[in-house]
Motif scaffolding. Sequence first.
Motif, PDB file in Angstrom:
ATOM      1  N   GLY A   9       0.856  -1.182   0.000  1.00 19.37           N
ATOM      2  CA  GLY A   9       0.000   0.000   0.000  1.00 19.37           C
ATOM      3  C   GLY A   9       0.892   1.233   0.000  1.00 19.37           C
ATOM      4  O   GLY A   9       2.112   1.134  -0.197  1.00 19.37           O
ATOM      5  N   LEU A  10       0.295   2.370   0.234  1.00 19.22           N
ATOM      6  CA  LEU A  10       1.093   3.594   0.231  1.00 19.22           C
ATOM      7  C   LEU A  10       2.163   3.554   1.314  1.00 19.22           C
ATOM      8  O   LEU A  10       3.307   3.980   1.091  1.00 19.22           O
ATOM      9  CB  LEU A  10       0.173   4.813   0.437  1.00 19.22           C
ATOM     10  N   VAL A  11       1.822   3.020   2.486  1.00 21.49           N
ATOM     11  CA  VAL A  11       2.789   3.011   3.586  1.00 21.49           C
ATOM     12  C   VAL A  11       3.971   2.102   3.235  1.00 21.49           C
ATOM     13  O   VAL A  11       5.137   2.503   3.346  1.00 21.49           O
ATOM     14  CB  VAL A  11       2.102   2.595   4.906  1.00 21.49           C
ATOM     15  N   GLY A  12       3.684   0.877   2.778  1.00 19.77           N
ATOM     16  CA  GLY A  12       4.771  -0.038   2.426  1.00 19.77           C
ATOM     17  C   GLY A  12       5.632   0.501   1.296  1.00 19.77           C
ATOM     18  O   GLY A  12       6.868   0.411   1.345  1.00 19.77           O
ATOM     19  N   SER A  13       5.002   1.079   0.282  1.00 17.63           N
ATOM     20  CA  SER A  13       5.780   1.607  -0.851  1.00 17.63           C
ATOM     21  C   SER A  13       6.605   2.831  -0.430  1.00 17.63           C
ATOM     22  O   SER A  13       7.733   3.013  -0.896  1.00 17.63           O
ATOM     23  CB  SER A  13       4.842   1.979  -2.004  1.00 17.63           C
ATOM     24  N   ALA A  14       6.046   3.664   0.455  1.00 18.45           N
ATOM     25  CA  ALA A  14       6.792   4.844   0.920  1.00 18.45           C
ATOM     26  C   ALA A  14       8.006   4.416   1.752  1.00 18.45           C
ATOM     27  O   ALA A  14       9.091   4.992   1.625  1.00 18.45           O
ATOM     28  CB  ALA A  14       5.878   5.754   1.740  1.00 18.45           C
ATOM     29  N   VAL A  15       7.831   3.392   2.581  1.00 16.56           N
ATOM     30  CA  VAL A  15       8.955   2.893   3.378  1.00 16.56           C
ATOM     31  C   VAL A  15      10.003   2.263   2.450  1.00 16.56           C
ATOM     32  O   VAL A  15      11.212   2.477   2.609  1.00 16.56           O
ATOM     33  CB  VAL A  15       8.461   1.885   4.446  1.00 16.56           C
ATOM     34  N   ALA A  16       9.526   1.516   1.439  1.00 19.18           N
ATOM     35  CA  ALA A  16      10.455   0.909   0.472  1.00 19.18           C
ATOM     36  C   ALA A  16      11.252   1.974  -0.263  1.00 19.18           C
ATOM     37  O   ALA A  16      12.468   1.843  -0.465  1.00 19.18           O
ATOM     38  CB  ALA A  16       9.670   0.051  -0.525  1.00 19.18           C
ATOM     39  N   GLU A  70       5.466  18.804  -0.285  1.00 14.26           N
ATOM     40  CA  GLU A  70       5.909  19.440  -1.541  1.00 14.26           C
ATOM     41  C   GLU A  70       7.180  18.771  -2.064  1.00 14.26           C
ATOM     42  O   GLU A  70       7.275  18.395  -3.221  1.00 14.26           O
ATOM     43  CB  GLU A  70       6.151  20.936  -1.348  1.00 14.26           C
ATOM     44  N   ASP A  71       8.180  18.623  -1.163  1.00 17.21           N
ATOM     45  CA  ASP A  71       9.456  18.020  -1.581  1.00 17.21           C
ATOM     46  C   ASP A  71       9.262  16.555  -1.943  1.00 17.21           C
ATOM     47  O   ASP A  71       9.843  16.057  -2.904  1.00 17.21           O
ATOM     48  CB  ASP A  71      10.470  18.102  -0.432  1.00 17.21           C
ATOM     49  N   TRP A  72       8.447  15.865  -1.144  1.00 12.38           N
ATOM     50  CA  TRP A  72       8.271  14.420  -1.361  1.00 12.38           C
ATOM     51  C   TRP A  72       7.665  14.168  -2.737  1.00 12.38           C
ATOM     52  O   TRP A  72       8.186  13.356  -3.507  1.00 12.38           O
ATOM     53  CB  TRP A  72       7.387  13.856  -0.243  1.00 12.38           C
ATOM     54  N   GLY A  75       9.845  14.863  -5.787  1.00  5.90           N
ATOM     55  CA  GLY A  75      10.880  13.860  -6.040  1.00  5.90           C
ATOM     56  C   GLY A  75      10.338  12.576  -6.654  1.00  5.90           C
ATOM     57  O   GLY A  75      11.094  11.631  -6.878  1.00  5.90           O
ATOM     58  N   LEU A  76       9.027  12.511  -6.914  1.00 12.09           N
ATOM     59  CA  LEU A  76       8.451  11.262  -7.436  1.00 12.09           C
ATOM     60  C   LEU A  76       8.490  11.183  -8.960  1.00 12.09           C
ATOM     61  O   LEU A  76       8.291  10.121  -9.531  1.00 12.09           O
ATOM     62  CB  LEU A  76       6.993  11.112  -6.968  1.00 12.09           C
ATOM     63  N   GLY A  77       8.680  12.341  -9.604  1.00  9.54           N
ATOM     64  CA  GLY A  77       8.754  12.342 -11.065  1.00  9.54           C
ATOM     65  C   GLY A  77       7.416  12.158 -11.742  1.00  9.54           C
ATOM     66  O   GLY A  77       7.350  11.683 -12.866  1.00  9.54           O
ATOM     67  N   ALA A  78       6.317  12.514 -11.064  1.00 14.80           N
ATOM     68  CA  ALA A  78       4.981  12.408 -11.672  1.00 14.80           C
ATOM     69  C   ALA A  78       4.058  13.426 -11.012  1.00 14.80           C
ATOM     70  O   ALA A  78       4.263  13.776  -9.847  1.00 14.80           O
ATOM     71  CB  ALA A  78       4.424  11.005 -11.478  1.00 14.80           C
ATOM     72  N   ASP A  79       3.078  13.875 -11.765  1.00 14.06           N
ATOM     73  CA  ASP A  79       2.093  14.812 -11.212  1.00 14.06           C
ATOM     74  C   ASP A  79       1.035  14.006 -10.462  1.00 14.06           C
ATOM     75  O   ASP A  79       0.321  13.199 -11.053  1.00 14.06           O
ATOM     76  CB  ASP A  79       1.461  15.600 -12.357  1.00 14.06           C
ATOM     77  N   ALA A 139       6.266   3.361  -8.414  1.00 12.29           N
ATOM     78  CA  ALA A 139       7.223   3.454  -9.529  1.00 12.29           C
ATOM     79  C   ALA A 139       8.552   4.052  -9.055  1.00 12.29           C
ATOM     80  O   ALA A 139       9.630   3.580  -9.451  1.00 12.29           O
ATOM     81  CB  ALA A 139       6.628   4.308 -10.655  1.00 12.29           C
ATOM     82  N   ALA A 140       8.476   5.061  -8.191  1.00  9.02           N
ATOM     83  CA  ALA A 140       9.718   5.694  -7.704  1.00  9.02           C
ATOM     84  C   ALA A 140      10.525   4.704  -6.866  1.00  9.02           C
ATOM     85  O   ALA A 140      11.762   4.657  -6.952  1.00  9.02           O
ATOM     86  CB  ALA A 140       9.388   6.946  -6.895  1.00  9.02           C
TER      87      ALA A 140
END
Length: 333
Positions: A9-16, A70-72, A75-79, A139-140
């Motif tokens: 999920g978002l949490v697991g992918s953000a930690v990854a 904003e910074d996070w 840095g993802l490379g997508a809107d 993706a990031a």
Amino acid sequence: MRSVIVGAGLVGSAVALELARRGEEVTVLERAVPGAEASSAAAGILAPRVEAHGDTLVRDLGVESLGLYEDWVSGLGADVGFVRCGAVVATDSAPDPDARPLRGAALEAVVPGLSVAEAWWLPDEARLDTRRLVGAVHAAAARAGATFRTGAQVVALEEGAVRLSTGERLRGRVVVCAGAWTPKVAGLGELPVRPVRGQLVALGGRPAFNPVVFGAGGYLVPRADELVVGSTMEEVGFLRGVTAGGMIAVLSQAVSLLPAVGALPVLRQWSSFRPGSPDGQPLVGRTAQGWVASGHFRNGVLLAPLTARLLVAAMLDDAPLPPSWRPERFGRE
Ligand SMILES: Cc1cc2nc3c(=O)[nH]c(=O)nc-3n(C[C@H](O)[C@H](O)[C@H](O)COP(=O)(O)OP(=O)(O)OC[C@H]3O[C@@H](n4cnc5c(N)ncnc54)[C@H](O)[C@@H]3O)c2cc1C
């Protein structure tokens, strides 16, 4: 040492993503489709001053996480549709010390056609499109070097390893980010995370206003090409689905807040399970068998960047985590 994350999920992918950016080897095990549960279902509101309900600790951690956004996202490379849109809160009492009254023509200019004469204005709250966010973070993380395995159902934690439903064992530093399903992973300890179903509806047409609008029983979230209205809070276990009663509750509060909503076409409706916790705060930290980041309840999207940053700092640098997030605070772990 390799990190093994349970749940994409978002949490697991953000930690990854955070671990991979720190040069760590990461494998994410996802039983189904990355991001397809609560994270992409979420309305995408980033409103710590509204969601804190007077709890200053919750508010301050939420404000800190929103400050990273904003910074996070850049840095993802997508809107991902992130907008500092502000929030209009149609309640009698002020939701937060920062809230300013908004009435008459000023209110009409911000949200035309609202059924109340007075509301509160919070300029710093934000919103984004969660469908785009979960894809972008996934993706990031993959670009940064994290490996995602789908169809990988983790059934148990064992000494320094996870066991999959196939019997395969994978060794590593384990982080369980399984959302509402976290307690189903055997061996993690008794964590009081429970599913709280929420139903949402998307209505058609380009919304005529920019901020998120909160009423006493729900919210309206404008996106580029649709208006999302929500949401129910239902203790029905893992019963999936959208119900007539849920739709009536969501749509009637939306129409009573903004009568023009009644004329909009229904595009789609959906539901998912918030990972609820007894005090509404997440469970983030070390347990006897591994690390956990779960129980983000109504604010997992808001708290994802801060969760990832603080958890990875705790894992790699032994940095402290917020005491109010300690998994063992309920005394049952
Ligand atoms: C209707 C609704 C509206 C919401 N609106 C907002 C909002 O506006 N703002 C906000 O901040 N938050 C909101 N939330 C809350 C937010 O969605 C959650 O807090 C957040 O998405 C939780 O993320 P997660 O990664 O922990 O869980 P999830 O996104 O549910 O991901 C968990 C993942 O783990 C996987 N998994 C589970 N068990 C296993 C296993 N044993 N093995 C392998 N994989 C496993 C699942 O398949 C899933 O992909 C909302 C939630 C809902 C339901």
